[in-house]
Design an enzyme around this catalytic site. Structure first.
Site, short mmCIF file in Angstrom:
data_model
loop_
_atom_site.label_atom_id
_atom_site.label_comp_id
_atom_site.label_asym_id
_atom_site.label_seq_id
_atom_site.Cartn_x
_atom_site.Cartn_y
_atom_site.Cartn_z
CE LYS A 133 -2.38 2.31 3.35
NZ LYS A 133 -2.78 2.37 4.69
CG ASP A 152 -7.67 4.20 2.37
OD1 ASP A 152 -8.59 3.72 1.66
OD2 ASP A 152 -7.71 5.35 2.80
#
Ligand code: SF4
Length: 227
Positions: A133, A152
Site C-alpha cells: 500500500k 486503505d
C-alpha cells in the site's frame, strides 16, 4: 447455443457498464482528487505514508508540518535517536514501530540507494515499514507511476459496499488485484483518491449517507444496515 454462457456475458457487460458509470460519477464529483498527505518530495511522502498507518491523513499532516521543517534530509532521519522521533510522531499512534521503521528505512536508503527514494516497486517493498500500500502510494503520488491501486480502509469499505469486490474478500492485496482488473490502469491512482474522498464525505464507516449519495442508483449498498 449455450444459453448460460450468453446470459453470463450479458451480466458481465451490464456489470462493466455499472462500474463505468460509477467511475464517471466519481470523476464528476471529485475531478481534482489527489493525495491528502502533504509533502514536497518522495522522501517526505514515504515518511508521511508510513505515519498514516492506522491514523488519519489530517493528523499526519499536523505532525509532519513541524517534523519536515525540523528534519529535512534522509541523513537527518537516519541519524535521529529513536526516542526523539517517537516523541515527535507520538500522536500518530504505533509511534515506536513507526519511528523504528522510518529510521531503518532512511538508513537503508543511504546504504543501498544513494540516499534517494527508488522509483521501483520491488525496491520500495524491501524497505522497512513499506508494504504494497505504501509503495503504491509513493509510486503513484511521488513518481506518477501507476503500479497498483492503493487500498486503505476507505477503498476497502467502498469496494465492498459498491459491489466492486465481494464482501468475502477481506485481504487488501486481493481487493487490489480485483480492482486492477476492473479499473483501467490510467485511472488506478486517481480512482483510489476519489473513493477515499467519497468515503470521507458521504460513505463513512458508521453512517453512510445513502439518501443523499450521488452513487445511490448504481450502488447495491452491500453490508449497509438500514435503520
Ligand atoms: S449509496 Fe450508500 S453505501 Fe452506496 S456509496 Fe452511497 S453512501 Fe455508500
Amino acid at each position: 447455443m449455450d444459453m448460460s454462457k450468453t446470459i453470463s456475458k450479458k451480466t458481465q457487460k451490464t456489470e462493466m457498464a455499472r462500474i463505468a458509470a460509477i467511475r464517471t460519477k466519481l470523476a464528476e464529483l471529485f475531478p481534482e482528487a489527489e493525495c491528502a498527505l502533504q509533502f514536497h518530495n518522495p522522501l517526505e511522502l514515504l515518511i508521511a505514508t508510513i505515519l498514516s498507518a492506522q491514523c488519519t491523513d489530517a493528523r499526519v499532516n499536523l505532525v509532519t508540518r513541524d517534523l519536515f521543517v525540523k528534519h529535512r534530509s534522509v541523513e537527518d532521519f537516519a541519524n535521529m535517536p529513536q526516542a526523539v522521533l517517537e516523541q515527535e510522531i507520538h500522536s500518530t499512534g504505533f509511534f515506536r514501530n513507526k519511528a523504528k521503521n522510518i529510521i531503518a528505512c532512511c538508513q537503508k536508503l543511504i546504504a543501498n540507494h544513494g540516499g534517494e527514494v527508488p522509483a521501483v516497486m520491488d525496491q520500495l517493498v524491501q524497505l522497512p515499514g513499506v508494504g504494497r500500500k505504501t509503495a503504491n502510494c509513493v509510486m503513484g503520488n511521488g513518481f506518477g507511476i501507476a503500479t497498483g491501486v492503493v487500498v486503505d480502509t476507505h477503498v476497502q469499505r467502498l469496494s465492498h459496499r459498491l459491489g466492486l469486490v465481494p464482501e468475502s474478500i477481506m485481504d487488501p492485496g486481493k481487493i487490489e488485484q480485483k480492482l486492477m482488473q476492473l479499473i483501467p490502469q490510467k485511472e488506478w491512482i486517481v480512482f483510489s483518491h476519489r473513493l477515499m474522498r467519497h468515503g470521507r464525505q458521504t460513505c463513512n464507516a458508521r453512517r453512510p449517507d445513502c439518501s443523499n449519495c450521488s452513487l445511490a442508483e448504481l450502488c447495491p449498498q452491500n453490508g449497509v444496515q438500514t435503520h
